[in-house]
Design a protein around this motif. Structure first.
Motif, short mmCIF file in Angstrom:
data_model
loop_
_atom_site.label_atom_id
_atom_site.label_comp_id
_atom_site.label_asym_id
_atom_site.label_seq_id
_atom_site.Cartn_x
_atom_site.Cartn_y
_atom_site.Cartn_z
N ARG A 93 1.02 -1.20 0.06
CA ARG A 93 0.06 -0.07 0.11
C ARG A 93 0.76 1.11 0.10
NH1 ARG A 93 -4.53 1.44 4.70
NH2 ARG A 93 -2.65 2.75 5.52
N ALA A 94 1.96 1.29 0.64
CA ALA A 94 2.95 2.42 0.86
C ALA A 94 3.41 2.71 -0.66
CB ALA A 94 4.25 2.25 1.58
N GLY A 95 3.73 1.60 -1.35
CA GLY A 95 3.93 1.66 -2.94
C GLY A 95 3.22 2.51 -3.27
N LEU A 96 2.05 1.79 -3.39
CA LEU A 96 0.98 2.63 -4.07
C LEU A 96 0.74 3.93 -3.82
CD1 LEU A 96 -1.53 2.25 -6.14
CD2 LEU A 96 -3.12 1.71 -3.99
N PHE A 97 0.78 4.35 -2.70
CA PHE A 97 0.67 5.68 -2.33
C PHE A 97 1.81 6.31 -2.66
CE2 PHE A 97 -2.97 6.74 0.87
CZ PHE A 97 -3.70 5.35 0.64
N THR A 98 2.80 6.15 -2.75
CA THR A 98 4.04 6.90 -3.18
C THR A 98 3.69 7.15 -4.65
OG1 THR A 98 5.40 5.47 -1.79
CG2 THR A 98 6.37 7.08 -3.28
N ALA A 99 3.26 6.14 -5.34
CA ALA A 99 2.95 6.71 -6.65
C ALA A 99 1.95 7.73 -6.71
CB ALA A 99 2.44 5.33 -7.50
N LEU A 100 0.90 7.39 -5.98
CA LEU A 100 -0.11 8.58 -5.97
C LEU A 100 0.40 10.08 -5.53
CD1 LEU A 100 -2.97 6.66 -4.11
CD2 LEU A 100 -3.27 7.50 -6.27
N PHE A 133 2.86 10.82 1.55
CA PHE A 133 1.98 9.61 1.13
C PHE A 133 2.41 8.18 1.34
CE2 PHE A 133 -1.46 11.28 -1.89
CZ PHE A 133 -1.27 12.53 -1.66
N PHE A 134 3.73 7.97 1.44
CA PHE A 134 4.44 6.61 1.77
C PHE A 134 3.81 6.47 3.13
CE2 PHE A 134 7.78 4.28 3.88
CZ PHE A 134 7.83 3.28 3.25
N LEU A 135 4.25 7.43 4.01
CA LEU A 135 3.81 7.09 5.31
C LEU A 135 2.39 6.85 5.82
CD1 LEU A 135 6.17 9.98 7.06
CD2 LEU A 135 6.45 7.41 7.21
N VAL A 136 1.59 7.41 4.83
CA VAL A 136 0.07 7.22 5.20
C VAL A 136 -0.24 5.74 4.66
CG1 VAL A 136 -2.12 7.72 4.03
CG2 VAL A 136 -0.54 9.66 4.78
N ALA A 172 1.18 4.73 9.12
CA ALA A 172 1.47 5.26 10.30
C ALA A 172 0.44 6.39 10.72
CB ALA A 172 2.84 6.18 9.89
N PHE A 173 -0.61 6.83 9.88
CA PHE A 173 -1.37 7.64 10.47
C PHE A 173 -2.82 7.12 10.65
CE2 PHE A 173 1.55 10.12 8.31
CZ PHE A 173 1.80 11.57 8.98
N ASP A 174 -2.76 5.56 10.37
CA ASP A 174 -4.27 4.82 10.28
C ASP A 174 -5.08 5.03 11.57
OD1 ASP A 174 -3.63 4.11 7.70
OD2 ASP A 174 -4.08 1.88 8.26
N ILE A 197 8.46 16.08 -1.32
CA ILE A 197 7.66 16.54 0.08
C ILE A 197 6.55 15.52 0.15
CG2 ILE A 197 6.35 18.25 1.22
CD1 ILE A 197 8.22 20.24 -0.08
N ALA A 198 5.74 15.48 -1.14
CA ALA A 198 4.50 14.68 -1.00
C ALA A 198 4.73 13.19 -0.75
CB ALA A 198 3.57 15.15 -2.44
#
Lengths: 633, 349
Positions: A10-17, A55-58, A62-64, A50-51
């Motif tokens: 999921r972190a990989g996906l969010f990084t791409a996002l 996004f990776f951390l989300v 880490a923020f769930d 920055i982003a």
């Protein structure tokens, strides 16, 4: 692949996002202003840096918990599924257990020590002879810039935070840190910052190459690689601030009954002082780098003198953090040395209260000396005088500590094992670093030697002979507690002697060539310095090799070393009164502190007891259960 | 928990004895080492003396710490059978703690006072000071000698008359540099937007390196020129020669040699070969583009443009501002033509 559950997919996906988000925002804003070209690679890169990590951390999760809580979704306050480590895989997840986070911190930091060390070896290979051999000037400037940045922001500062993360809650009798989820978030920002700095080598125009000091306007006009530092520092700094807050709240509110401030072990005092420094000073380095970012990305003119900018302001803001940072990198080490020396000398710390007060004195004075880095910067002449005096005077509380440690040794029963050898090595080497520091306080000397190898020698005597030796002492000292295994004593001593000898062979001659006129941060130098540089390079390669002994010892001992008992050093502080490694919530019964932490030699003295009547001076002598595989529940 | 029964005679006398010998040896070695480059200004003396005093004070402090560590290891190291012993529970000694707070404080204040006196001494204004403007830019220095009622004399090399106090006014055109002559012991940053200053009085004839001491980019290591301290007469004639129009210099000699200019420069302009690789001239630096690759096929006009306006057209992978843009000034027209001619020949090969 479970893309909806927290974790790396999921972190990989969010990084791409995150990258996609950056593209979209840049296109939208540039379109709205009608800028040409519509898509600018630099702008997307800067925003992505920055982003994407956020996004990776989300994505990693880490923020769930906070997101669920903020949106009103059900949360389980006492849920501990992310607590403790049951296999090595748990170390790659967002974990809220301070012991897991401590090990994550320490292992990650040592990975970056190796990276920084390899960069140093490459530099020394180039410097072995005058002229150009292996790398061009741009790469060389990148090497020393990334070397310093990684070792400062990704090794020394976080490794101390990691060690304290592990032992500090145990020492004060707390079940965990005050904010376990914030603790996890602080850790996960670090590898991102480090990765960013390493990846800068692949940036167009090479890595950031304006030194770890990133003086403007060199940094504001450098190629894109510079922003990898500018933004990487933000993540490392945010991590540092969050951890410091966590330590402060933990120390102030979570001490066991009876643990008054003057019964706290000095490691706790040291981290209390350090955290004060971090919380007050670190925002300044964040600001200095944001100024650089704004100058670069948004065309601000903070440091463009032709447009009213002020070049010296960068240095003032930068050093207002970066001088206290030197103490951020040293005070926790002072704490480690106090623990090791008291236990290994079998004596109380000499002058405990003065040891605590001198830490606070260093914190206060540490904020009044920053401009001694700027004696030749062209700032107003008069500022130099008060800065010279405060810089010299800060040696007084430091001297109190050195002399008190020496008095602690006196008439003790010295156990000269590996942690003790590193502690004694620290005492002598740090004294040398302190002496060259006092020499550097003297303005006329600094006018000649600033920006020379004398500075390189001084900083390495402080950070290598000082900080790194205390880190090694601490890692060996708490290795049994953290892993449940004993390290190999013979290899440990070999590691100490090789490090100690070749460290001196590497850095001592730098004092001389610096005063003779060799400037720092140069890939090429005058022929006259050739012989010394060859000698230094050869010695430095042996320092590199000595580190491999350490790595081998740690890895093999962790995998198959003899089981450690709960209290192999017969120490009084609370972390040694529980099994090795400790139970998942540290203490099965809340300890009560009944005396000072260092009452060695006082008949029948104890520091803490478990339960009202049962004295704790009979800790479990048997081997503790295996570390990760067998949790208590 | 038991205290050990060992001969507790503290070896203080022995330590003082060994410490004194070690300090004496340390100080002797510290003073015997040839720390500084040869001094060439009146500022060097007081700074070198301050350094010696610091050595004399520092060595005994380091020796004290080391001796206590070593004697503790020797006398108090654990021996077989002492595994379970503890030391005596000494918690502190107020008198001792006051002593080791006060004595270092007194030493430090004394050193600061002395350093202050030295500072005032080396920065003191002198009568009959000569003003020289120093301009730093990536990656070269320009020295300007203001002339009453005329254009200032500009030079890429620093010439100074012996025994005449000088005050440098230092500026930068781009990033921060640092103007340092190790033989003079003095340095100051060249900061864009402000003017920084320092004084020296050169007192020994000779040629000394001028070093840029503040990281300023790719060519930082090569931002070197020479300071020539010459007799007042020699300085005067040098200055007079500089005031004459530039062609005067080359008119008297033979035509300049392009290959030599490339490899060695003209004493004013930094040599091309300091940054560029060119097999024909035997250079192999890599700050700028490799001319063995970039040069073939270029005509004379393009070569000249690349020298005089280096930022107009850049080779792949190189940034603007790396090459000093002032070769049009630092090379005489004859030298420039010779260089272009030479490079044109190489390009055609």
């Amino acid at each position: 692949m479970k893309l909806r559950a927290p974790g790396f997919p999921r972190a990989g996906l969010f990084t791409a996002l995150g990258v996609a988000f950056s593209y979209a925002l840049i296109l939208a804003v540039r379109g709205a202003y009608g800028y040409d070209p519509l898509l600018k690679g630099e702008a997307v890169l800067e925003l992505s840096l920055i982003a994407a990590p956020l996004f990776f951390l989300v994505g990693l999760g880490a923020f769930d918990y906070w997101f669920r809580w903020a949106s009103g979704a059900p949360t389980i306050p006492e849920e501990h599924s992310s607590h403790g480590a049951h296999s090595w895989r748990d170390y790659f997840k967002v974990n809220t257990d301070h012991k897991v986070i401590g090990i994550q911190y320490v292992v990650t930091s040592f990975f970056f020590l190796m990276v920084g060390g390899v960069l140093a070896m490459l530099m020394r290979a180039e410097l072995a002879q005058p002229g150009r051999q292996f790398v061009d000037a741009n790469t060389f400037n990148g090497l020393f810039s990334v070397h310093a940045s990684i070792l400062i922001f990704l090794f020394i500062i976080p490794v101390f935070a990691g060690l304290a993360n592990y032992v500090l809650p145990l020492m004060i009798g707390a079940p965990d840190m005050a904010f376990p989820r914030l603790n996890a978030l602080s850790f996960w920002m670090l590898p991102l910052a480090g990765l960013m700095m390493i990846l800068s080598f692949f940036a167009p125009g090479g890595s950031f190459a304006s030194g770890w000091t990133a003086y403007a306007p060199l940094s504001t006009t450098a190629p894109e690689g510079q922003v990898f530092f500018t933004i990487g520092v933000q993540f490392a700094g945010a991590s540092s601030i969050a951890t410091a807050l966590n330590f402060l709240v933990t120390i102030i509110t979570m001490r066991a009954p009876g643990m008054s401030f003057f019964r706290m072990p000095l490691l706790v005092w040291a981290n209390f002082s350090t955290s004060l420094l971090v919380v007050i000073a670190t925002p300044f380095v964040a600001a200095s780098q944001f100024f650089v970012l704004f100058d670069r990305a948004l065309g601000f003119n903070f440091f463009q003198s032709t447009n009213g900018g002020d070049v010296l302001m960068y240095q003032h803001v930068f050093w207002f953090y970066s001088h206290p940072a030197v103490y951020i990198m040293m005070l926790p080490g002072f704490g480690i040395i106090s623990e090791v020396l008291a236990v290994k000398s079998r004596k109380p710390i000499f002058g405990y209260r003065m040891m605590a007060f001198s830490l606070l004195a260093i914190v206060a004075l540490g904020f009044t000396v920053w401009a001694h880095h700027m004696f030749v910067s062209g700032m107003q002449d008069w500022i130099r005088i008060p800065m010279m005096i405060t810089t010299a005077i800060i040696a007084v509380p430091t001297g109190i500590k050195i002399f008190s440690w020496l008095a602690t040794l006196w008439r003790g029963v010295l156990h000269l094992d590996t942690p003790m050898l590193f502690a004694l090595g620290f005492l002598s080497m740090f004294t040398l670093g302190g002496i060259s520091g006092v020499m550097l306080a003297m303005i006329p000397v600094t006018i000649h030697v600033s920006d020379t190898y004398f500075i390189v020698a001084h900083i390495h005597y402080v950070l290598f002979g000082g900080s790194l030796l205390t880190i090694f002492a601490g890692v060996y000292y708490w290795f049994p507690k953290m892993t449940g295994r004993m390290y190999d004593e013979k290899l440990g001593k070999l590691h100490f002697w090789t490090t100690f000898i070749f460290f001196n062979a590497t850095f001592a001659p730098m004092h001389l060539i610096g005063v003779q006129g060799m400037p720092r941060r140069v890939a090429d130098y005058a022929e006259q310095f050739g012989n010394w540089n060859l000698f230094i390079s050869i010695a430095s390669f042996f320092v590199g090799l000595s580190t491999l002994i350490f790595v081998y010892n740690m890895v093999s001992s962790w995998r198959g070393g003899p089981r450690a008992v709960a209290n192999p050093w017969r120490a009084l502080t609370l972390e040694w009164q529980v099994s090795s490694p400790p139970p998942i919530f540290n203490f099965d019964a809340v300890p009560t502190v009944v005396g000072g932490p260092y009452e060695y030699g006082v008949p029948g003295a104890v520091h803490g007891i478990f339960g009202p009547a049962r004295p704790a001076d009979v800790p479990t002598p048997a081997g503790a259960p295996a570390p990760a595989e067998s949790p208590k529940e | 928990m038991r205290e050990r029964k060992r001969d507790e005679r503290t070896p203080v006398l022995q330590m003082v004895f060994h410490g004194a010998i070690a300090s004496a040896i340390g100080i002797a070695v510290g003073l015997a080492i040839d720390w500084f480059p040869e001094g060439a200004s009146t500022q060097a003396g007081p700074i070198d003396t301050l350094w010696d005093v610091l050595i004399v004070v520092s060595v005994p402090i380091f020796v004290t710490v080391s001796i206590i560590v070593l004697f503790s290891v020797r006398n108090f190291g654990m021996r077989p059978g002492e595994e379970n012993l503890d030391g005596p529970p000494i918690h502190g000694n107020t008198r001792l703690e006051i002593v080791w707070t006060a004595i270092p404080a007194i030493i430090l204040v004394a050193l600061c006072t002395y350093a202050y006196v030295v500072l005032v001494d080396i920065e003191e204004a002198q009568a009959n000071e000569m003003r020289i403007n120093v301009v730093g830019q990536q990656f070269t220095w320009t020295f300007e000698y203001p002339q009453a009622g005329g254009k200032p004399v500009r030079s890429q090399q620093l010439y100074l008359p012996q025994d005449r106090p000088v005050r440098f006014y230092v500026k930068s055109l781009d990033v921060i540099h640092d103007f340092w002559v190790p033989a003079f012991r003095m340095k100051v940053d060249a900061v864009p937007g402000i003017e920084t200053r320092y004084r020296v009085t050169p007192d020994r004839r000779g040629t000394y390196p001028v070093v840029c001491a503040e990281l300023c980019g790719l060519g930082h290591a090569f931002m070197r020129v020479n300071a020539h301290v010459v007799s007042p007469q020699a300085f005067k004639s040098w200055l007079t020669k500089q005031k004459q129009p530039a062609q005067g210099a080359s008119a008297e000699g033979e035509a300049p040699d392009g290959k030599a200019l490339f490899a060695e420069g003209n004493g004013d302009a930094t040599a091309c070969g300091a940054c560029h690789t060119l097999a024909d001239a035997g250079t192999n630096a890599s700050i700028g583009p490799d001319l063995d690759e970039a040069l073939p096929g270029q005509d004379a006009a393009a070569i000249k443009a690349s020298i005089v306006k280096p930022n107009a057209e850049l080779s792949d992978g190189f940034q603007a501002g790396v090459m000093p843009p002032n070769y049009g000034d630092t090379l005489s027209p004859e030298e420039l033509d010779a260089l272009v001619e030479y490079l044109g020949e190489v390009a055609g090969k």
